[in-house]
Write a protein that holds these residues in place. Structure first.
Motif, PDB file in Angstrom:
ATOM      1  N   LEU A 186       4.140  -1.317  -5.044  1.00 26.34           N
ATOM      2  CA  LEU A 186       3.292  -2.502  -5.071  1.00 26.34           C
ATOM      3  C   LEU A 186       3.303  -3.076  -3.666  1.00 26.34           C
ATOM      4  O   LEU A 186       4.364  -3.331  -3.103  1.00 26.34           O
ATOM      5  CB  LEU A 186       3.854  -3.506  -6.079  1.00 26.34           C
ATOM      6  N   MET A 187       2.123  -3.272  -3.065  1.00 27.76           N
ATOM      7  CA  MET A 187       2.057  -3.620  -1.650  1.00 27.76           C
ATOM      8  C   MET A 187       1.106  -4.772  -1.395  1.00 27.76           C
ATOM      9  O   MET A 187       0.101  -4.923  -2.088  1.00 27.76           O
ATOM     10  CB  MET A 187       1.577  -2.414  -0.835  1.00 27.76           C
ATOM     11  N   TYR A 194      -2.123  -4.362  -3.573  1.00 30.90           N
ATOM     12  CA  TYR A 194      -2.507  -3.009  -3.952  1.00 30.90           C
ATOM     13  C   TYR A 194      -1.358  -2.351  -4.706  1.00 30.90           C
ATOM     14  O   TYR A 194      -0.188  -2.715  -4.546  1.00 30.90           O
ATOM     15  CB  TYR A 194      -2.820  -2.149  -2.718  1.00 30.90           C
ATOM     16  N   VAL A 195      -1.700  -1.356  -5.526  1.00 27.71           N
ATOM     17  CA  VAL A 195      -0.695  -0.500  -6.138  1.00 27.71           C
ATOM     18  C   VAL A 195      -0.974   0.935  -5.717  1.00 27.71           C
ATOM     19  O   VAL A 195      -2.126   1.379  -5.690  1.00 27.71           O
ATOM     20  CB  VAL A 195      -0.691  -0.636  -7.686  1.00 27.71           C
ATOM     21  N   TRP A 196       0.076   1.628  -5.324  1.00 29.64           N
ATOM     22  CA  TRP A 196      -0.016   3.021  -4.885  1.00 29.64           C
ATOM     23  C   TRP A 196       0.555   3.887  -5.997  1.00 29.64           C
ATOM     24  O   TRP A 196       1.694   3.706  -6.424  1.00 29.64           O
ATOM     25  CB  TRP A 196       0.782   3.206  -3.599  1.00 29.64           C
ATOM     26  N   LEU A 207      -4.765   4.561  -3.739  1.00 27.12           N
ATOM     27  CA  LEU A 207      -4.465   3.150  -3.544  1.00 27.12           C
ATOM     28  C   LEU A 207      -5.483   2.331  -4.331  1.00 27.12           C
ATOM     29  O   LEU A 207      -6.692   2.515  -4.178  1.00 27.12           O
ATOM     30  CB  LEU A 207      -4.541   2.813  -2.050  1.00 27.12           C
ATOM     31  N   PHE A 208      -4.991   1.426  -5.188  1.00 27.21           N
ATOM     32  CA  PHE A 208      -5.874   0.623  -6.032  1.00 27.21           C
ATOM     33  C   PHE A 208      -5.678  -0.854  -5.714  1.00 27.21           C
ATOM     34  O   PHE A 208      -4.551  -1.343  -5.633  1.00 27.21           O
ATOM     35  CB  PHE A 208      -5.584   0.869  -7.513  1.00 27.21           C
ATOM     36  N   LYS A 209      -6.793  -1.558  -5.565  1.00 21.04           N
ATOM     37  CA  LYS A 209      -6.758  -2.982  -5.261  1.00 21.04           C
ATOM     38  C   LYS A 209      -6.654  -3.788  -6.551  1.00 21.04           C
ATOM     39  O   LYS A 209      -7.451  -3.599  -7.471  1.00 21.04           O
ATOM     40  CB  LYS A 209      -8.026  -3.377  -4.489  1.00 21.04           C
ATOM     41  N   LEU A 210      -5.674  -4.690  -6.612  1.00 20.18           N
ATOM     42  CA  LEU A 210      -5.420  -5.401  -7.858  1.00 20.18           C
ATOM     43  C   LEU A 210      -6.596  -6.262  -8.305  1.00 20.18           C
ATOM     44  O   LEU A 210      -6.832  -6.422  -9.506  1.00 20.18           O
ATOM     45  CB  LEU A 210      -4.162  -6.273  -7.733  1.00 20.18           C
ATOM     46  N   ASN A 211      -7.347  -6.831  -7.358  1.00 19.06           N
ATOM     47  CA  ASN A 211      -8.466  -7.678  -7.737  1.00 19.06           C
ATOM     48  C   ASN A 211      -9.598  -6.892  -8.389  1.00 19.06           C
ATOM     49  O   ASN A 211     -10.492  -7.488  -8.996  1.00 19.06           O
ATOM     50  CB  ASN A 211      -9.012  -8.424  -6.519  1.00 19.06           C
ATOM     51  N   SER A 227       7.989  13.254  -6.020  1.00 16.76           N
ATOM     52  CA  SER A 227       8.336  12.946  -4.643  1.00 16.76           C
ATOM     53  C   SER A 227       7.115  12.277  -4.026  1.00 16.76           C
ATOM     54  O   SER A 227       6.193  12.941  -3.549  1.00 16.76           O
ATOM     55  CB  SER A 227       8.699  14.224  -3.876  1.00 16.76           C
ATOM     56  N   ALA A 228       7.089  10.956  -4.092  1.00 16.49           N
ATOM     57  CA  ALA A 228       5.884  10.208  -3.723  1.00 16.49           C
ATOM     58  C   ALA A 228       5.848   9.936  -2.228  1.00 16.49           C
ATOM     59  O   ALA A 228       6.753   9.296  -1.687  1.00 16.49           O
ATOM     60  CB  ALA A 228       5.834   8.898  -4.493  1.00 16.49           C
ATOM     61  N   PRO A 229       4.801  10.392  -1.548  1.00 16.59           N
ATOM     62  CA  PRO A 229       4.671  10.070  -0.124  1.00 16.59           C
ATOM     63  C   PRO A 229       4.293   8.609   0.041  1.00 16.59           C
ATOM     64  O   PRO A 229       3.675   8.010  -0.842  1.00 16.59           O
ATOM     65  CB  PRO A 229       3.524  10.981   0.334  1.00 16.59           C
ATOM     66  N   LEU A 230       4.688   8.022   1.142  1.00 18.68           N
ATOM     67  CA  LEU A 230       4.274   6.661   1.429  1.00 18.68           C
ATOM     68  C   LEU A 230       2.800   6.667   1.822  1.00 18.68           C
ATOM     69  O   LEU A 230       2.335   7.588   2.489  1.00 18.68           O
ATOM     70  CB  LEU A 230       5.112   6.070   2.569  1.00 18.68           C
ATOM     71  N   PRO A 231       2.049   5.655   1.404  1.00 14.76           N
ATOM     72  CA  PRO A 231       0.631   5.612   1.775  1.00 14.76           C
ATOM     73  C   PRO A 231       0.461   5.415   3.267  1.00 14.76           C
ATOM     74  O   PRO A 231       1.268   4.745   3.918  1.00 14.76           O
ATOM     75  CB  PRO A 231       0.099   4.400   0.990  1.00 14.76           C
TER      76      PRO A 231
END
Length: 323
Positions: A186-187, A194-196, A207-211, A227-231
Motif C-alpha cells: 500500500l503506497m 495506490y495498491v501494488w 498498480l491500482f489507484k484507490l480513488n 516473490s513480489a518485485p517493488l514497483p
C-alpha cells in the motif's frame, strides 16, 4: 500488535535504563506473564535483556555495550573483551524521534484514529518533550476522499497482512471491470494512494489507484505470497513524456505553472505573457489540464494537437449554442 509492544518495551528500556515488569504491564495494558514472554522474545532476538530480583531490581539491558562507534548505527555492535550486544541509548536522537513521530502522525491523518499517536507515546515514554509543543514537521496525508479512503485502506491493509485476495470494481481509461488481485504493498505517491498487487486478469503485477476502486472486499481466498518485485515508481517510468508542449499563458497563471512544473518551465516575454515548455505523456490529460486555464492559455505546439484542440473548442462552442 505484538511487534508494536516489543518496540515500545525496547524503547522504554533504552530511555529509562531499568523498569519493573508490573510497570511495563500497566504501561502496555497486558499481563505480567505477557511481559515475561516479550522479554524472552527480545533475548532470543539477540538483545541482552537482564532481570534482577529484589529491592532495586528490575528489567534492563546489560551495560558495557554501545553503538557509538559502529559504522552502521542501525545494526547490532559487538564490543568489549567479553563480547555482547546492545542497542545504545543514543541510537535515536531527539531529531530522529521527531521525524518518526511526524511520520506516524501522518498515518493517523489517513486512518482518522489516534492509533499511531498512542504508539509514539509508548515509544517516547520518559521523554515527553518529543511529544509536546516542539514538533516542527506536520504531515497530513488525508484528502477530499477521506471518508471513503480510510475504509479502503483498512480492508487492503488487513488483506496484505493476512494474505487474502481482494476484489473490486476498477475504473480505468479503457473502461470499468471487476479485478481480483493478490495485494502486496500500500503506497502513497503523487498525492494519491495506490495498491501494488498481482492481477489475476493480467497475470502480472499492476498498480491500482484507490480513488478508482469501488466495492473493495476480501473474497475469502488465501494466496501463497510470490516473490513480489517493488514497483518502479520513478517519475520517468510513470510519466514518460513524449509530447513536447509549447503554450502561451497569461501572466496571472505564473503561480500555477511554478507550483506544478517549477520555475524552469517558463520564459517571460516583454509583454508579460509566459512561454511554457514541458514534456507531457497523454494528450487527453494535456487537453484537460489546458482547459482548466480557460481563455488564459493558447497551445502553440505541437501543431497537430493545436488543430485538434481548436476543433474540440469549436464543438464545445456548438454545444453552448444549442438549447
Amino acid at each position: 500488535m505484538k511487534i508494536d509492544r516489543l518496540i515500545g518495551i525496547l524503547s522504554v528500556l533504552l530511555q529509562k535504563g531499568s523498569v519493573t515488569a508490573p510497570e511495563l504491564a500497566e504501561m502496555f495494558e497486558v499481563s505480567r506473564r505477557t511481559i515475561n514472554r516479550d522479554i524472552e522474545d527480545l533475548c532470543m532476538a539477540g538483545i541482552p535483556v537482564a532481570t534482577r530480583q529484589g529491592s532495586g531490581g528490575g528489567i534492563s539491558i546489560l551495560d558495557g555495550y554501545t553503538l557509538q562507534d559502529c559504522p552502521d548505527k542501525t545494526s547490532v555492535c559487538k564490543t568489549g573483551a567479553s563480547g555482547g550486544y546492545k542497542l545504545g541509548r543514543t541510537v535515536l536522537s531527539k531529531t530522529e524521534m521527531k521525524d518518526i513521530l511526524a511520520g506516524l502522525r501522518s498515518l493517523d491523518s489517513v486512518h482518522g484514529t489516534n492509533r499511531y499517536g498512542q504508539l509514539m507515546e509508548k515509544l517516547s515514554a520518559g521523554s515527553s518533550d518529543f511529544l509536546q509543543g516542539d514538533q516542527s514537521i506536520l504531515i497530513d496525508l488525508s484528502s477530499w476522499y477521506k471518508d471513503t479512503l480510510a475504509p479502503k485502506i483498512a480492508v487492503i491493509r488487513d488483506a496484505i497482512e493476512r494474505g487474502r485476495e481482494l476484489e473490486f470494481l476498477y475504473y480505468a481509461p479503457s473502461g470499468e471491470s471487476v479485478r481480483r488481485i493478490e495485494p502486496y504493498y500500500l503506497m502513497f505517491r503523487w498525492s494519491s494512494w495506490y495498491v501494488w498487487g498481482y492481477c489475476q486478469i493480467r497475470n502480472d503485477f499492476r498498480l491500482f489507484k484507490l480513488n478508482r476502486m469501488e466495492q473493495v472486499v476480501q473474497n475469502g481466498n488465501a494466496f501463497l505470497k510470490r516473490s513480489a518485485p517493488l514497483p518502479n515508481l520513478k517519475q520517468e517510468q510513470i510519466f514518460p513524456g513524449g509530447i513536447s508542449v509549447e503554450a502561451l499563458f497569461e501572466a496571472s497563471c505564473k503561480w500555477r505553472l511554478v507550483e506544478e512544473f517549477g520555475l524552469g518551465c517558463l520564459r517571460e516575454r516583454e509583454d508579460g505573457r509566459l512561454v511554457f515548455h514541458a514534456e507531457y505523456t497523454n494528450e487527453e490529460n494535456l487537453f484537460s489540464w489546458l482547459l482548466t486555464f480557460g481563455d488564459r492559455v493558447c497551445l502553440l505546439k505541437p501543431e497537430h494537437l493545436r488543430e485538434k484542440m481548436k476543433r474540440m473548442i469549436e464543438r464545445m462552442q456548438n454545444n453552448y449554442q444549442e438549447r
